[in-house]
Enzyme design. Structure first.
Site, PDB file in Angstrom:
ATOM      1  N   GLU A   1       0.839  -1.197   0.000  1.00  0.00           N
ATOM      2  CA  GLU A   1       0.000   0.000   0.000  1.00  0.00           C
ATOM      3  C   GLU A   1       0.874   1.247   0.000  1.00  0.00           C
ATOM      4  O   GLU A   1       0.397   2.359   0.202  1.00  0.00           O
ATOM      5  CB  GLU A   1      -0.933  -0.004   1.213  1.00  0.00           C
ATOM      6  CG  GLU A   1      -1.841  -1.228   1.236  1.00  0.00           C
ATOM      7  CD  GLU A   1      -2.899  -1.134   2.324  1.00  0.00           C
ATOM      8  OE1 GLU A   1      -3.773  -0.277   2.204  1.00  0.00           O
ATOM      9  OE2 GLU A   1      -2.825  -1.928   3.277  1.00  0.00           O
TER      10      GLU A   1
ATOM     11  N   ARG B   1       4.997   2.830  -1.596  1.00  0.00           N
ATOM     12  CA  ARG B   1       5.713   2.964  -2.861  1.00  0.00           C
ATOM     13  C   ARG B   1       7.016   2.171  -2.869  1.00  0.00           C
ATOM     14  O   ARG B   1       7.856   2.324  -1.975  1.00  0.00           O
ATOM     15  CB  ARG B   1       5.984   4.452  -3.118  1.00  0.00           C
ATOM     16  CG  ARG B   1       4.708   5.271  -3.208  1.00  0.00           C
ATOM     17  CD  ARG B   1       4.975   6.712  -3.563  1.00  0.00           C
ATOM     18  NE  ARG B   1       5.720   7.430  -2.538  1.00  0.00           N
ATOM     19  CZ  ARG B   1       5.190   7.926  -1.418  1.00  0.00           C
ATOM     20  NH1 ARG B   1       3.907   7.745  -1.172  1.00  0.00           N
ATOM     21  NH2 ARG B   1       5.931   8.575  -0.555  1.00  0.00           N
TER      22      ARG B   1
ATOM     23  N   ALA C   1       2.175   2.624   8.090  1.00  0.00           N
ATOM     24  CA  ALA C   1       1.529   3.635   7.244  1.00  0.00           C
ATOM     25  C   ALA C   1       2.273   4.960   7.362  1.00  0.00           C
ATOM     26  O   ALA C   1       2.655   5.380   8.457  1.00  0.00           O
ATOM     27  CB  ALA C   1       0.074   3.802   7.680  1.00  0.00           C
TER      28      ALA C   1
ATOM     29  N   SER D   1       4.513   3.472  12.208  1.00  0.00           N
ATOM     30  CA  SER D   1       3.828   4.324  11.235  1.00  0.00           C
ATOM     31  C   SER D   1       4.236   5.780  11.453  1.00  0.00           C
ATOM     32  O   SER D   1       4.401   6.234  12.585  1.00  0.00           O
ATOM     33  CB  SER D   1       2.306   4.146  11.317  1.00  0.00           C
ATOM     34  OG  SER D   1       1.885   4.222  12.630  1.00  0.00           O
TER      35      SER D   1
ATOM     36  N   LYS E   1      24.298   6.167  13.660  1.00  0.00           N
ATOM     37  CA  LYS E   1      23.584   6.654  12.474  1.00  0.00           C
ATOM     38  C   LYS E   1      22.797   5.482  11.890  1.00  0.00           C
ATOM     39  O   LYS E   1      23.268   4.343  11.886  1.00  0.00           O
ATOM     40  CB  LYS E   1      24.569   7.183  11.436  1.00  0.00           C
ATOM     41  CG  LYS E   1      25.145   8.527  11.849  1.00  0.00           C
ATOM     42  CD  LYS E   1      25.972   9.136  10.753  1.00  0.00           C
ATOM     43  CE  LYS E   1      26.502  10.471  11.247  1.00  0.00           C
ATOM     44  NZ  LYS E   1      27.594  10.988  10.461  1.00  0.00           N
TER      45      LYS E   1
ATOM     46  N   ARG F   1       9.599   6.382  16.800  1.00  0.00           N
ATOM     47  CA  ARG F   1       9.963   7.716  17.285  1.00  0.00           C
ATOM     48  C   ARG F   1       9.343   7.867  18.662  1.00  0.00           C
ATOM     49  O   ARG F   1       8.123   7.730  18.815  1.00  0.00           O
ATOM     50  CB  ARG F   1       9.459   8.809  16.347  1.00  0.00           C
ATOM     51  CG  ARG F   1       9.936  10.200  16.804  1.00  0.00           C
ATOM     52  CD  ARG F   1       9.490  11.295  15.866  1.00  0.00           C
ATOM     53  NE  ARG F   1      10.075  11.216  14.543  1.00  0.00           N
ATOM     54  CZ  ARG F   1      11.317  11.595  14.218  1.00  0.00           C
ATOM     55  NH1 ARG F   1      12.111  12.081  15.161  1.00  0.00           N
ATOM     56  NH2 ARG F   1      11.755  11.498  12.980  1.00  0.00           N
ATOM     57  N   ASN F   2      10.198   8.097  19.642  1.00  0.00           N
ATOM     58  CA  ASN F   2       9.697   8.219  21.007  1.00  0.00           C
ATOM     59  C   ASN F   2       8.690   9.358  21.072  1.00  0.00           C
ATOM     60  O   ASN F   2       9.013  10.514  20.752  1.00  0.00           O
ATOM     61  CB  ASN F   2      10.861   8.465  21.975  1.00  0.00           C
ATOM     62  CG  ASN F   2      10.413   8.401  23.412  1.00  0.00           C
ATOM     63  OD1 ASN F   2       9.525   9.148  23.832  1.00  0.00           O
ATOM     64  ND2 ASN F   2      10.999   7.492  24.168  1.00  0.00           N
ATOM     65  N   SER F   3       7.482   9.027  21.462  1.00  0.00           N
ATOM     66  CA  SER F   3       6.405  10.021  21.410  1.00  0.00           C
ATOM     67  C   SER F   3       6.571  11.098  22.471  1.00  0.00           C
ATOM     68  O   SER F   3       5.906  12.128  22.409  1.00  0.00           O
ATOM     69  CB  SER F   3       5.050   9.319  21.557  1.00  0.00           C
ATOM     70  OG  SER F   3       5.033   8.560  22.747  1.00  0.00           O
TER      71      SER F   3
HETATM   72  C1  LIG Z   1       5.552   0.565  16.221  1.00  0.00           C
HETATM   73  C2  LIG Z   1       4.383  -0.357  16.508  1.00  0.00           C
HETATM   74  C3  LIG Z   1       4.555  -1.642  15.747  1.00  0.00           C
HETATM   75  C4  LIG Z   1       4.344  -0.619  18.003  1.00  0.00           C
HETATM   76  O1  LIG Z   1       3.272  -1.440  18.235  1.00  0.00           O
HETATM   77  P1  LIG Z   1       3.292  -2.501  19.451  1.00  0.00           P
HETATM   78  O2  LIG Z   1       4.519  -3.340  19.325  1.00  0.00           O
HETATM   79  O3  LIG Z   1       1.972  -3.169  19.403  1.00  0.00           O
HETATM   80  O4  LIG Z   1       3.504  -1.640  20.685  1.00  0.00           O
HETATM   81  P2  LIG Z   1       2.404  -1.148  21.740  1.00  0.00           P
HETATM   82  O5  LIG Z   1       1.575  -0.104  21.125  1.00  0.00           O
HETATM   83  O6  LIG Z   1       1.763  -2.346  22.353  1.00  0.00           O
HETATM   84  O7  LIG Z   1       3.367  -0.501  22.808  1.00  0.00           O
HETATM   85  C5  LIG Z   1       4.309  -1.225  23.595  1.00  0.00           C
HETATM   86  C6  LIG Z   1       4.886  -0.274  24.591  1.00  0.00           C
HETATM   87  O8  LIG Z   1       5.712   0.691  23.881  1.00  0.00           O
HETATM   88  C7  LIG Z   1       5.180   2.005  24.088  1.00  0.00           C
HETATM   89  N1  LIG Z   1       5.296   2.704  22.847  1.00  0.00           N
HETATM   90  C8  LIG Z   1       4.767   2.350  21.647  1.00  0.00           C
HETATM   91  N2  LIG Z   1       5.093   3.252  20.725  1.00  0.00           N
HETATM   92  C9  LIG Z   1       5.812   4.206  21.366  1.00  0.00           C
HETATM   93  C10 LIG Z   1       6.430   5.405  20.945  1.00  0.00           C
HETATM   94  N3  LIG Z   1       6.374   5.827  19.687  1.00  0.00           N
HETATM   95  N4  LIG Z   1       7.119   6.137  21.855  1.00  0.00           N
HETATM   96  C11 LIG Z   1       7.179   5.736  23.138  1.00  0.00           C
HETATM   97  N5  LIG Z   1       6.632   4.613  23.579  1.00  0.00           N
HETATM   98  C12 LIG Z   1       5.951   3.850  22.691  1.00  0.00           C
HETATM   99  C13 LIG Z   1       3.735   1.794  24.501  1.00  0.00           C
HETATM  100  O9  LIG Z   1       3.244   2.901  25.212  1.00  0.00           O
HETATM  101  C14 LIG Z   1       3.813   0.529  25.320  1.00  0.00           C
HETATM  102  O10 LIG Z   1       4.323   0.861  26.568  1.00  0.00           O
HETATM  103  P3  LIG Z   1       3.949  -0.031  27.864  1.00  0.00           P
HETATM  104  O11 LIG Z   1       4.607  -1.353  27.686  1.00  0.00           O
HETATM  105  O12 LIG Z   1       4.500   0.762  28.979  1.00  0.00           O
HETATM  106  O13 LIG Z   1       2.454  -0.129  27.886  1.00  0.00           O
HETATM  107  C15 LIG Z   1       3.039   0.278  16.081  1.00  0.00           C
HETATM  108  O14 LIG Z   1       2.825   1.468  16.815  1.00  0.00           O
HETATM  109  C16 LIG Z   1       2.996   0.617  14.617  1.00  0.00           C
HETATM  110  O15 LIG Z   1       3.394   1.696  14.167  1.00  0.00           O
HETATM  111  N6  LIG Z   1       2.510  -0.326  13.755  1.00  0.00           N
HETATM  112  C17 LIG Z   1       2.386  -0.114  12.344  1.00  0.00           C
HETATM  113  C18 LIG Z   1       0.954  -0.430  11.908  1.00  0.00           C
HETATM  114  C19 LIG Z   1       0.729  -0.005  10.453  1.00  0.00           C
HETATM  115  O16 LIG Z   1       1.014   1.102  10.072  1.00  0.00           O
HETATM  116  N7  LIG Z   1       0.216  -0.944   9.623  1.00  0.00           N
HETATM  117  C20 LIG Z   1      -0.067  -0.703   8.237  1.00  0.00           C
HETATM  118  C21 LIG Z   1      -1.462  -0.189   8.044  1.00  0.00           C
HETATM  119  S1  LIG Z   1      -1.767   0.302   6.366  1.00  0.00           S
END
Ligand SMILES: CC(C)(COP(=O)(O)OP(=O)(O)OC[C@H]1O[C@@H](n2cnc3c(N)ncnc32)[C@H](O)[C@@H]1OP(=O)(O)O)[C@@H](O)C(=O)NCCC(=O)NCCS
Length: 345
Positions: free
Chosen positions: A222, A224, A265, A281, A305, A319-321
């Site tokens: 979905e 490029r 995404a 994402s 790097k 990216r740490n939120s």
């Molecule tokens: C990066 C990603 C995989 C993480 O998902 P996950 O492994 O399920 O992680 P969770 O959301 O369960 O978070 C796990 C822990 O990390 C933390 N965390 C997650 N993302 C974070 C971030 N960006 N910064 C800081 N902490 C973060 C959560 O708060 C959680 O903390 P906790 O253990 O204290 O509760 C997910 O956010 C993501 O981007 N997935 C991509 C989905 C996508 O785009 N699919 C395609 C659709 S078209």
């Protein structure tokens, strides 16, 4: 002369008014042809060896039909016979060796070898191909040299027709040349000829696949796939994500995506990924970005790097939120592709 050749194709060509080839359609290009077929080409046509492009007459096709039958190459024999009825020029393009192409017919043969899955991306020499291709309007009346388009549009209007222009590009849509088995494509305009879509690939409307690039197995695309980028089996590209063609920041190292990766995404990569990697994402990782490498307790072990992590497996980038810093952790959850998503390819 060698007993085998790299590839050949019997094709139907379109020329501009100057007689230059705009495109050649090869319905069944052949790779690594054996002696019998090579002898048939030599005996039936003016082909005398080497890399050569010839326009065939009816007599050539008749002889080719008979000699290919004798050589046991039924598919090409039947094609030669069928092409006798063509109202458009018939081309025989023979590539004895895989060298930089020297004319559009050779470029088109190589692009179709890739899209027919006979050659994987990067496995045929395409150096200099851009300069050989003519900017072409791909229209409802076929390919037209863009320099001749205005005249053709006027003529068509005078006859009460409108020429629909789909694109102006050196490359046509792949699906107008070949629809490989076991794929789904939401929007044909998003796949250029020369793309390699493996069995089990779905390209949704937002996805895009350039030439000499594509997938090697089941993938949901979905995002490029830039020129040269190859995506391994079981990897998914999330909606609107981006892959840079080469390691970002200059240079010519082509990046790739390993197996079972997920690029989220709107994320993007300017580095290669190994197997089982995830990019959060929205996160764009450029090669020079500083990345904090975290341990199991989320403590920073080192800062590197991103290019130093290029191609490594089992990584999760986010990216740490809270701080905005790019972080990298070990990806413990190998991505299980959504079975339902792929079950109906
Ligand atoms: C990066 C990603 C995989 C993480 O998902 P996950 O492994 O399920 O992680 P969770 O959301 O369960 O978070 C796990 C822990 O990390 C933390 N965390 C997650 N993302 C974070 C971030 N960006 N910064 C800081 N902490 C973060 C959560 O708060 C959680 O903390 P906790 O253990 O204290 O509760 C997910 O956010 C993501 O981007 N997935 C991509 C989905 C996508 O785009 N699919 C395609 C659709 S078209």
């Amino acid at each position: 002369m060698s007993n085998t050749i790299f590839a050949f194709g019997l094709g139907i060509g379109t020329q501009n008014k100057e007689g230059n080839w705009l495109e050649v359609f090869y319905s069944a290009p052949c790779l690594h042809v054996e002696k019998g077929t090579l002898d048939a080409l030599l005996e039936s046509t003016n082909y005398e060896g080497g890399n050569s492009t010839l326009v065939l007459e009816e007599g050539d096709l008749n002889r080719l039909h008979m000699n290919l039958l004798k050589a046991g190459n039924i598919e090409q024999a039947e094609l030669a016979s069928r092409l006798k009825a063509s109202t458009k020029p018939i081309i025989l393009c023979v590539l004895a060796t895989d060298e930089a192409p020297s004319n559009p017919a050779e470029v088109y043969l190589k692009l179709q070898l890739i899209s027919h899955r006979l050659v994987q991306p990067h496995n045929t020499v395409l150096d200099g191909m851009f300069g050989l291709l003519i900017n072409t309007a791909w229209t409802s009346e076929g390919p037209i040299d863009v320099k001749e388009l205005a005249d053709r549009q006027l003529s068509a209007r005078m006859e009460g027709r409108t020429i629909e222009v789909f694109s102006v590009d050196k490359f046509p849509k792949m699906l107008n040349f070949i629809v490989p088995t076991g794929i789904r494509v939401g929007d044909a305009a998003r796949i250029r000829l020369g793309a390699h879509l493996a069995e089990g690939t779905t390209v949704m409307h937002e996805g895009f696949v350039n030439f000499n690039a594509g997938t090697l197995g089941s993938s949901m695309v979905e995002g490029r796939i830039s020129a040269g980028v190859v995506v391994g089996d079981g990897s998914d590209l999330g909606g609107g994500c981006s892959t840079m063609g080469t390691l970002s920041g200059g240079g010519n190292i082509v990046i790739g995506v390993g197996e079972k990766c997920l690029i989220g995404a709107n994320a993007g990569i300017g580095i290669g990924l190994g197997d089982r990697c995830i990019v959060e994402s929205g996160l764009y990782i450029t090669a020079g970005s500083k990345v904090a490498v975290l341990d199991e307790n989320n403590q920073v072990v080192s800062t590197v790097k991103a290019r130093e992590l290029s191609g490594q497996s089992d990584l999760l980038f986010r990216r740490n939120s809270e701080t905005g810093a790019i972080e990298c952790k070990t990806n413990k959850t190998a991505i299980a592709l959504n079975e339902a998503l792929h079950a109906h390819n």
